[in-house]
Write a protein that holds these residues in place. Sequence first.
Motif, PDB file in Angstrom:
ATOM      1  N   ASN A 164      30.613  20.746  35.160  1.00  0.00           N
ATOM      2  CA  ASN A 164      29.370  21.002  34.428  1.00  0.00           C
ATOM      3  C   ASN A 164      28.287  21.638  35.293  1.00  0.00           C
ATOM      4  OD1 ASN A 164      30.326  20.083  31.984  1.00  0.00           O
ATOM      5  ND2 ASN A 164      29.687  17.983  32.369  1.00  0.00           N
ATOM      6  N   ASN A 165      28.271  21.341  36.581  1.00  0.00           N
ATOM      7  CA  ASN A 165      27.197  21.862  37.433  1.00  0.00           C
ATOM      8  C   ASN A 165      27.574  23.168  38.128  1.00  0.00           C
ATOM      9  OD1 ASN A 165      29.124  20.670  39.049  1.00  0.00           O
ATOM     10  ND2 ASN A 165      27.671  19.841  40.513  1.00  0.00           N
ATOM     11  N   LYS A 166      28.697  23.802  37.744  1.00  0.00           N
ATOM     12  CA  LYS A 166      29.145  25.047  38.378  1.00  0.00           C
ATOM     13  C   LYS A 166      29.219  26.182  37.361  1.00  0.00           C
ATOM     14  CE  LYS A 166      30.117  23.327  42.447  1.00  0.00           C
ATOM     15  NZ  LYS A 166      29.406  23.703  43.652  1.00  0.00           N
ATOM     16  N   THR A 167      28.969  27.415  37.838  1.00  0.00           N
ATOM     17  CA  THR A 167      29.155  28.621  37.037  1.00  0.00           C
ATOM     18  C   THR A 167      29.977  29.599  37.867  1.00  0.00           C
ATOM     19  OG1 THR A 167      27.230  29.833  37.869  1.00  0.00           O
ATOM     20  CG2 THR A 167      26.845  28.317  36.015  1.00  0.00           C
ATOM     21  N   LEU A 206      31.160  30.785  42.484  1.00  0.00           N
ATOM     22  CA  LEU A 206      32.483  31.026  43.054  1.00  0.00           C
ATOM     23  C   LEU A 206      32.564  32.384  43.729  1.00  0.00           C
ATOM     24  CD1 LEU A 206      34.726  29.761  40.119  1.00  0.00           C
ATOM     25  CD2 LEU A 206      33.866  28.475  42.073  1.00  0.00           C
ATOM     26  N   GLN A 207      33.323  32.455  44.811  1.00  0.00           N
ATOM     27  CA  GLN A 207      33.565  33.720  45.490  1.00  0.00           C
ATOM     28  C   GLN A 207      34.957  34.234  45.181  1.00  0.00           C
ATOM     29  OE1 GLN A 207      32.897  33.078  49.635  1.00  0.00           O
ATOM     30  NE2 GLN A 207      30.691  32.865  49.393  1.00  0.00           N
ATOM     31  N   TYR A 208      35.914  33.335  44.983  1.00  0.00           N
ATOM     32  CA  TYR A 208      37.279  33.753  44.711  1.00  0.00           C
ATOM     33  C   TYR A 208      38.037  32.663  43.974  1.00  0.00           C
ATOM     34  CZ  TYR A 208      38.434  30.801  48.699  1.00  0.00           C
ATOM     35  OH  TYR A 208      38.561  29.742  49.542  1.00  0.00           O
ATOM     36  N   LEU A 209      39.203  33.034  43.469  1.00  0.00           N
ATOM     37  CA  LEU A 209      40.124  32.114  42.800  1.00  0.00           C
ATOM     38  C   LEU A 209      41.505  32.389  43.369  1.00  0.00           C
ATOM     39  CD1 LEU A 209      40.708  30.076  40.437  1.00  0.00           C
ATOM     40  CD2 LEU A 209      41.275  32.094  39.090  1.00  0.00           C
ATOM     41  N   PHE A 242      35.633  37.457  43.168  1.00  0.00           N
ATOM     42  CA  PHE A 242      34.597  37.785  42.195  1.00  0.00           C
ATOM     43  C   PHE A 242      33.555  38.658  42.874  1.00  0.00           C
ATOM     44  CE2 PHE A 242      36.132  33.593  40.718  1.00  0.00           C
ATOM     45  CZ  PHE A 242      36.516  33.941  39.430  1.00  0.00           C
ATOM     46  N   THR A 243      33.230  39.796  42.248  1.00  0.00           N
ATOM     47  CA  THR A 243      32.202  40.681  42.780  1.00  0.00           C
ATOM     48  C   THR A 243      31.199  40.994  41.678  1.00  0.00           C
ATOM     49  OG1 THR A 243      33.499  42.653  42.233  1.00  0.00           O
ATOM     50  CG2 THR A 243      33.779  41.737  44.448  1.00  0.00           C
ATOM     51  N   ALA A 244      29.991  41.272  42.110  1.00  0.00           N
ATOM     52  CA  ALA A 244      28.938  41.631  41.158  1.00  0.00           C
ATOM     53  C   ALA A 244      29.210  43.018  40.604  1.00  0.00           C
ATOM     54  CB  ALA A 244      27.582  41.592  41.840  1.00  0.00           C
ATOM     55  N   PRO A 245      28.870  43.257  39.328  1.00  0.00           N
ATOM     56  CA  PRO A 245      29.099  44.592  38.732  1.00  0.00           C
ATOM     57  C   PRO A 245      28.193  45.645  39.347  1.00  0.00           C
ATOM     58  CG  PRO A 245      28.091  43.091  37.134  1.00  0.00           C
ATOM     59  CD  PRO A 245      28.330  42.334  38.392  1.00  0.00           C
TER      60      PRO A 245
END
Length: 53
Positions: free
Chosen positions: A24-27, A31-34, A50-53
């Motif tokens: 619940n406390n994460k978006t 995260l940087q990677y999976l 994950f990178t910013a558009p």
Amino acid sequence: MLGDTLRDNSVEYVNENITLKLPNNKTLDDLQYLSVWCIDFNANFGDLRFTAP
């Protein structure tokens, strides 16, 4: 690392969809990677950053 492990030795996942829910406390911004990591074989089965558009 969030520290959660998905493991159920009684279930074999073949061509299955798996939905991961963040705590619940994460978006995704937290995260940087999976990575899909196999503990038994000590192997990375795939990852993404994950990178910013």
